[in-house]
Design a protein around this motif. Structure first.
Motif, PDB file in Angstrom:
ATOM      1  N   MET A   1       0.839  -1.200   0.000  1.00 21.57           N
ATOM      2  CA  MET A   1       0.000   0.000   0.000  1.00 21.57           C
ATOM      3  C   MET A   1       0.887   1.267   0.000  1.00 21.57           C
ATOM      4  O   MET A   1       0.645   2.222  -0.749  1.00 21.57           O
ATOM      5  N   ALA A   2       1.929   1.217   0.830  1.00 21.99           N
ATOM      6  CA  ALA A   2       2.834   2.381   0.898  1.00 21.99           C
ATOM      7  C   ALA A   2       3.516   2.596  -0.447  1.00 21.99           C
ATOM      8  O   ALA A   2       3.559   3.721  -0.981  1.00 21.99           O
ATOM      9  N   LEU A   3       4.040   1.486  -0.997  1.00 26.95           N
ATOM     10  CA  LEU A   3       4.676   1.608  -2.321  1.00 26.95           C
ATOM     11  C   LEU A   3       3.677   2.182  -3.327  1.00 26.95           C
ATOM     12  O   LEU A   3       3.999   3.048  -4.143  1.00 26.95           O
ATOM     13  N   GLY A   4       2.445   1.648  -3.222  1.00 28.40           N
ATOM     14  CA  GLY A   4       1.401   2.137  -4.133  1.00 28.40           C
ATOM     15  C   GLY A   4       1.168   3.621  -3.948  1.00 28.40           C
ATOM     16  O   GLY A   4       1.054   4.378  -4.930  1.00 28.40           O
ATOM     17  N   ALA A   5       1.100   4.034  -2.670  1.00 27.34           N
ATOM     18  CA  ALA A   5       0.860   5.466  -2.411  1.00 27.34           C
ATOM     19  C   ALA A   5       1.981   6.308  -3.011  1.00 27.34           C
ATOM     20  O   ALA A   5       1.737   7.339  -3.658  1.00 27.34           O
ATOM     21  N   ILE A   6       3.210   5.832  -2.801  1.00 23.57           N
ATOM     22  CA  ILE A   6       4.359   6.573  -3.337  1.00 23.57           C
ATOM     23  C   ILE A   6       4.286   6.651  -4.861  1.00 23.57           C
ATOM     24  O   ILE A   6       4.454   7.720  -5.466  1.00 23.57           O
ATOM     25  N   LEU A   7       4.020   5.507  -5.483  1.00 25.15           N
ATOM     26  CA  LEU A   7       3.937   5.490  -6.942  1.00 25.15           C
ATOM     27  C   LEU A   7       2.783   6.356  -7.435  1.00 25.15           C
ATOM     28  O   LEU A   7       2.895   7.041  -8.448  1.00 25.15           O
ATOM     29  N   LEU A   8       1.665   6.299  -6.685  1.00 23.72           N
ATOM     30  CA  LEU A   8       0.502   7.072  -7.087  1.00 23.72           C
ATOM     31  C   LEU A   8       0.808   8.568  -7.081  1.00 23.72           C
ATOM     32  O   LEU A   8       0.541   9.289  -8.063  1.00 23.72           O
ATOM     33  N   VAL A   9       1.385   8.994  -5.943  1.00 21.16           N
ATOM     34  CA  VAL A   9       1.712  10.423  -5.837  1.00 21.16           C
ATOM     35  C   VAL A   9       2.707  10.819  -6.929  1.00 21.16           C
ATOM     36  O   VAL A   9       2.530  11.825  -7.627  1.00 21.16           O
ATOM     37  N   SER A  10       3.762   9.983  -7.097  1.00 23.38           N
ATOM     38  CA  SER A  10       4.759  10.292  -8.140  1.00 23.38           C
ATOM     39  C   SER A  10       4.102  10.346  -9.507  1.00 23.38           C
ATOM     40  O   SER A  10       4.345  11.259 -10.306  1.00 23.38           O
ATOM     41  N   GLY A  11       3.252   9.362  -9.764  1.00 20.21           N
ATOM     42  CA  GLY A  11       2.586   9.303 -11.073  1.00 20.21           C
ATOM     43  C   GLY A  11       1.702  10.518 -11.297  1.00 20.21           C
ATOM     44  O   GLY A  11       1.682  11.100 -12.397  1.00 20.21           O
ATOM     45  N   ALA A  12       0.971  10.906 -10.223  1.00 21.89           N
ATOM     46  CA  ALA A  12       0.074  12.061 -10.368  1.00 21.89           C
ATOM     47  C   ALA A  12       0.878  13.322 -10.686  1.00 21.89           C
ATOM     48  O   ALA A  12       0.514  14.116 -11.568  1.00 21.89           O
ATOM     49  N   LEU A  13       1.987  13.449  -9.961  1.00 20.60           N
ATOM     50  CA  LEU A  13       2.831  14.624 -10.220  1.00 20.60           C
ATOM     51  C   LEU A  13       3.392  14.582 -11.636  1.00 20.60           C
ATOM     52  O   LEU A  13       3.396  15.586 -12.357  1.00 20.60           O
ATOM     53  N   TYR A  14       3.873  13.378 -12.020  1.00 20.56           N
ATOM     54  CA  TYR A  14       4.439  13.233 -13.357  1.00 20.56           C
ATOM     55  C   TYR A  14       3.416  13.640 -14.411  1.00 20.56           C
ATOM     56  O   TYR A  14       3.688  14.399 -15.327  1.00 20.56           O
ATOM     57  N   TRP A  15       2.194  13.126 -14.222  1.00 19.49           N
ATOM     58  CA  TRP A  15       1.139  13.399 -15.195  1.00 19.49           C
ATOM     59  C   TRP A  15       0.835  14.901 -15.256  1.00 19.49           C
ATOM     60  O   TRP A  15       0.668  15.486 -16.309  1.00 19.49           O
ATOM     61  N   ARG A  16       0.814  15.514 -14.071  1.00 20.49           N
ATOM     62  CA  ARG A  16       0.504  16.941 -14.008  1.00 20.49           C
ATOM     63  C   ARG A  16       1.595  17.765 -14.713  1.00 20.49           C
ATOM     64  O   ARG A  16       1.295  18.674 -15.486  1.00 20.49           O
ATOM     65  N   PHE A  17       2.848  17.426 -14.444  1.00 21.51           N
ATOM     66  CA  PHE A  17       3.947  18.183 -15.062  1.00 21.51           C
ATOM     67  C   PHE A  17       3.989  17.957 -16.570  1.00 21.51           C
ATOM     68  O   PHE A  17       4.328  18.848 -17.339  1.00 21.51           O
ATOM     69  N   LYS A  18       3.652  16.717 -16.946  1.00 21.61           N
ATOM     70  CA  LYS A  18       3.586  16.430 -18.379  1.00 21.61           C
ATOM     71  C   LYS A  18       2.574  17.355 -19.045  1.00 21.61           C
ATOM     72  O   LYS A  18       2.832  17.914 -20.114  1.00 21.61           O
ATOM     73  N   ARG A  19       1.428  17.471 -18.377  1.00 26.11           N
ATOM     74  CA  ARG A  19       0.382  18.312 -18.951  1.00 26.11           C
ATOM     75  C   ARG A  19       0.786  19.781 -18.997  1.00 26.11           C
ATOM     76  O   ARG A  19       0.393  20.530 -19.904  1.00 26.11           O
ATOM     77  N   LEU A  20       1.556  20.203 -17.986  1.00 23.15           N
ATOM     78  CA  LEU A  20       2.037  21.592 -17.974  1.00 23.15           C
ATOM     79  C   LEU A  20       3.142  21.821 -19.015  1.00 23.15           C
ATOM     80  O   LEU A  20       3.566  22.947 -19.237  1.00 23.15           O
ATOM     81  N   GLY A  21       3.623  20.718 -19.565  1.00 18.45           N
ATOM     82  CA  GLY A  21       4.697  20.852 -20.543  1.00 18.45           C
ATOM     83  C   GLY A  21       6.070  21.031 -19.907  1.00 18.45           C
ATOM     84  O   GLY A  21       7.021  21.456 -20.540  1.00 18.45           O
ATOM     85  N   TRP A  22       6.155  20.664 -18.611  1.00 18.47           N
ATOM     86  CA  TRP A  22       7.450  20.834 -17.942  1.00 18.47           C
ATOM     87  C   TRP A  22       8.348  19.623 -18.152  1.00 18.47           C
ATOM     88  O   TRP A  22       9.542  19.676 -17.892  1.00 18.47           O
ATOM     89  N   LEU A  23       7.760  18.522 -18.547  1.00 13.47           N
ATOM     90  CA  LEU A  23       8.572  17.300 -18.710  1.00 13.47           C
ATOM     91  C   LEU A  23       8.553  16.861 -20.173  1.00 13.47           C
ATOM     92  O   LEU A  23       7.533  17.021 -20.838  1.00 13.47           O
TER      93      LEU A  23
END
Lengths: 323, 323, 323, 323, 323
Positions: B301-323
């Motif tokens: 669950m913890a690993l999942g939470a970490i991956l989830l948060v990382s993924g959400a951030l990644y997705w958000r930055f991708k959308r902002l065009g930062w990545l």
């Protein structure tokens, strides 16, 4: 390639000689001949030179092309070069040329690398015989007027695109590289326009007012009108150029401001996470005597502290406008 | 070093005197002498000065070299200096000089520090005796025309390289330092060209139209042609110079944009890792009562939470065009 | 649309003909007619052209509009174009035009796209018959004077806003983007003003001093006064323009300084948190033999060490001015 | 302080009067007097003014110093001011002055704040009596020529240092602040040179060609030669100035590129360490059920994973050119 | 407010009429009247206009103020406007004005918004009757000379402050914002000076040499002297302006270099702490089989490793010049 050749008398066509019959046609009757060539071969130009006794240096210019706009006097003849501008496939301006030989009894227009013909000019002139009757000088004016009139939509297009850039530039989330690329492209287009207009402006100023070539003498008001049009275009070019320079400078400032905003956000988030990590790190230490580790509500309290600190920082950065 | 020396009459060679026989050769027959020297010694120049009665200040200039392009009148004589430009080993332009003394019955050309000879000019002139028969003024024109014609490929090369830079500049992943270095090099080359062309343009304008030195009087149309060529080169230089200034400015903006992009990426990845580390840090705390630590699926669950948060951030930055 | 039409004799109204009665009214009595039109139809202009025998090229200009400020002579007539500037809804300047035809016995003013009328000018002129009695030239002066006087509040407004920007620019916490946007807007307004003023200045200089059109001959001191006003406005424009250029440059530097300050703060806080985290990490290691972990006051000591290091760093950065 | 005073006749010294015997010496014989002063007292200047009847305004200028380069006519007299430039202890240029009064029968040179004397000029002139016999105008030319000749090594030095900066500028690891400081210093030196050269160029152009003061009439070719030297220096100054402006701009771009490179490296290393820390953090969590913690090779595997991730990132950044 | 009014004959006071007795006083005796006003009321100006028959347009200018520096001829009269500059409370320059009416038998000076009087000028003139006896033209010169002489300390102050900025600019630890603010302030002061000097220079050039107003005819050498002073000030202004532009540009580069240095330091410290944290994180992992955790000297070894890595990084960054 010969496009047209006609002898006019009192503003009406009286003969349509071929290139090799021009001198003969002129000898046998009064009036003047108006010849239009397009991308001529050396042979055609040579033939014409012999028929009309054109000056060799001018013919050499017409043959080689790549002339700057100019009007040169050779005795009682004029040789003029003007640029024809067209929007190319990639949005850039492509430069063609028209060379005009004007003598007491002939006008020859030679077009290079351009789709823009002058049939419309001939048509309009033929519909107004009283004007065409004024001779080769009037044809020269009509051609120049047509060339200059075609510059207006080009500068208008630049101005319109520029206005669009100006309006969007200050809106958030602009693609700054696209802005700078657009401005650079507009500047290049303006440069092309200016190299067509400025030298022409200079020579046109000598076709009215002071000492004027004989062939243009009676038409000074007309050439002043062309001059006025060129002045107007020149004014627009200068204004657009200044705006572009200012906008490029502004854009650089905006890029730096953008970067500054990103740096601030980065700073803010880094601080929030760093504070959380530091706190978590403290409670992750392995000292034996850390009383709060044993408390029943130690963990929620720790989470609360972390959230509190993060929240406080978040609120503070929000107020500073960093987030 | 004497390269050539010939007396021409009616456009044909009638004698080939040495440096010390020039005055004698001129006295005994009509026509004019055309002498070509290269990197002459002081003795050679002194000899020539005595033979042809050249003005001391002009000879002094020819001896010292490093003159700016100019045409000076000394009584019925002209002294002209022009720059000879060559592409050196390192791609820069190297500046040589040719000095020309033109008198009623002689032309002397003195070449310094340059590989570019004028044998071709002499050859062409000798093949057209009717032109050469016009005397020293024509030779002067032919030399000047040759010098100016050699500027064209140099400015063409600058324009071609510049166009290449312009095209590549906006493509991603450019080596910005190479661009700025290239632009700076082109600017230096243009400066060298302009220092050859602009003063020459100024003096050439005095060889046609108004009061013209006697020796050039009959050749005004030719000198106007040279003037026109120089104007064209000058126009190209000005245009290229403006483009370079604009491109340098644009490049600075692009550098700043590039940096801004990198800062954004850095910000994004830093945020993703910082969030992961903060979460891991929380579950690494040593509180006794952390119920989730005991859950069977706490770790995934913890690993999942970490991956989830990382993924959400990644997705958000991708959308902002930062990545 | 016809606004006014009156025949004046010795400075007093003696008739008010319609557009189609102008020539008749002038024939039957002495004096001159002053006609004011607004956004006229082609028919109205055509009628007037026939009545007053106006030059076709000038009427064509008046019909098409979008002229640059100018004064053109056609025989004993003058045609003048001037810009009328108004502050539009969005704070930008909107450009209207007034065209004036001045003949020995008539003045026609044609207004385009502008709310600014000249009724006040007519009223003032009618109250001073001894001045109005000087004829069409005086009316021309009065119109030009009115146009130019309306430029003063516009440049004053630019100067006032600019002064405000200058004062606030160096204060901390400025919205730099707002500053740059404001400066850019002011620059555009100045450009509009300059395109109204500079060409007018040039032509006004020809209405006094040297060869002056007959209709303005007796009024040279008046036109010199207008010229002087234009010079003053031009001076203000140039000064404001320079200030804007300097302020834009300064603003870029301030943006970069601002960013530098943020980077420093970021650096400082990052260092403080990173040091804390590193220390906490050390005591979070799982070595079996870490004596201090067993100490009674190990934990407070560790907290103390962390706070000490953080405090020392904080104090140091404070002294460096980074925080 | 009087340095020299001699009466010349036919180019040879015939008397060496003191300051108070000048008028007497001139009355009693033909020829002209050449007086050299250095940092004179008011008394010396006053004495000379009475002896030679010098114009009060010119003497006032010579007394106060700090004149811009100029040549002023007072009746049949000339007053000239020129700048003497010397490299000071700190490498900057120090500005001294020489004032020259030229009359039909006298030349007075007054030197201020400068180590550079004109004994060499006098010596050379005395060795060529046929030139010195041309009178005060020749002395004036010789002084001016000497002043101008001393500008050449100064501009040569600037050019040499500039070339050095240009060459080193693009090499990696430059001290950018030193570059900008050097360029600024060169610019200041050029400004000093230009303020010596440009006004002098302007006045020298009036000493040949058109209306020329009587005292210089016979020496026009000489003054044209000085003019030509000044033009050459001016050309070099302009070229160097442009290069400095371009180099300063380029240097700013290079600074920004340098910063960009550092930011990239920072980003890369931060990412590598952040990834390692996040991974280590995960395995530092205290969940009870983390099977890999129990594996025999769990630890080496974890280390391997950390090294693998770090290595992969390192390799990727290397390929991107960030490291 | 009337400050002074005196009729001079042969350079001595012969009457001191009030404003309303001026014409009477002039009629009854020879000589000229010199009147000084300060911030006059409309009534005073009106009275004077009637007494001396001053031109209405000039009086209107004097009434409204805010004139640019100028000299205008009205028949045999001159109207001059000059700027009076004073250092205000905030260090900025405040602009007052003096208007001078010069007629064949009168001089009127009208001072606006300025503390600077001309009593000293009057006193000095009265002490030199032979000069004052030259009439109104001399008074005009004396006033202009006084105005211009007061510009020198202002430009000197700017140069001194500028030199100070130049010297300090390259020293480390400068407050860059203060530098840019100072430079901007100096630029504004220079602009004020230039707007006083440049137009005056232009008009002064018309008071000597060519066609000169009758009232200044005999005083051309004096006005050339004023002109020369103005040229010198103008030269200083231009030089200072260029230096400011260059210094502003240099300052921007220095800001960017400063930021670059901070970024490097940040990068270095971040790397050092990040490495420490990553290492501590590794030994904080909870694997069961981590043999070094059991070693007797595991902890000191770990601390040593952390210190070693940190030290190595520190040493490396020190060598790179980043710390």
């Amino acid at each position: 390639m010969l496009i047209n050749s006609a002898v006019y008398h009192d503003g009406r066509i009286v003969a349509e000689p071929g290139l090799d019959g021009v001198s003969e046609a002129l000898e046998s009757r009064s009036g003047f001949v108006w010849i239009a060539l397009r991308d001529p071969t050396d042979d055609e130009l040579g033939l014409l030179q012999r028929e009309l006794d054109l000056p060799p240096l001018a013919v050499e210019d017409a043959r080689k092309g790549h002339q700057r706009p100019k009007v040169e006097e050779y005795g009682d003849m004029l040789f003029a070069a003007m640029h024809l501008l067209e929007v190319g496939a990639d949005g850039n301006l492509e430069v063609g040329e028209v060379h005009v030989f004007v003598g007491p009894r002939f006008v020859v227009s030679v077009r290079h690398n351009s789709q823009q013909g002058f049939l419309g000019v001939r048509g309009r002139a033929e519909r107004e015989p009283h004007l065409l009757g004024q001779g080769p000088g009037f044809v020269f004016y009509a051609l120049m007027d047509a060339v200059v009139d075609r510059y207006f939509p080009l500068i208008d297009a630049v101005e319109a695109e520029l206005e669009q850039v100006e309006e969007s530039m200050f809106q958030p989330g602009q693609d700054r590289q696209a802005v700078v690329q657009k401005l650079f492209g507009l500047k290049q287009r303006l440069a092309t326009l200016r190299h067509a207009v400025t030298p022409l402006l200079e020579v046109t100023s000598k076709l009215h007012g002071g000492r004027v070539p004989a062939v243009c003498m009676a038409l000074q008001d007309y050439f002043r009108d062309v001059y006025d049009h060129l002045l107007r275009i020149q004014g627009s070019i200068d204004a657009a150029r200044e705006t572009i320079i200012a906008a490029t400078q502004v854009n650089l400032t905006l890029v730096t401001i953008d970067e500054s905003l990103v740096t601030k956000r980065l700073a803010a988030w880094a601080a929030i996470f760093a504070a959380s990590t530091a706190l978590a790190g403290v409670w992750g230490m392995n000292f034996e005597k850390m009383p709060e580790l044993k408390w029943a509500f130690g963990y929620p309290m720790a989470l609360g502290a972390i959230l509190l600190v993060s929240g406080a920082l978040y609120w503070r950065f929000k107020r500073l406008g960093w987030l």
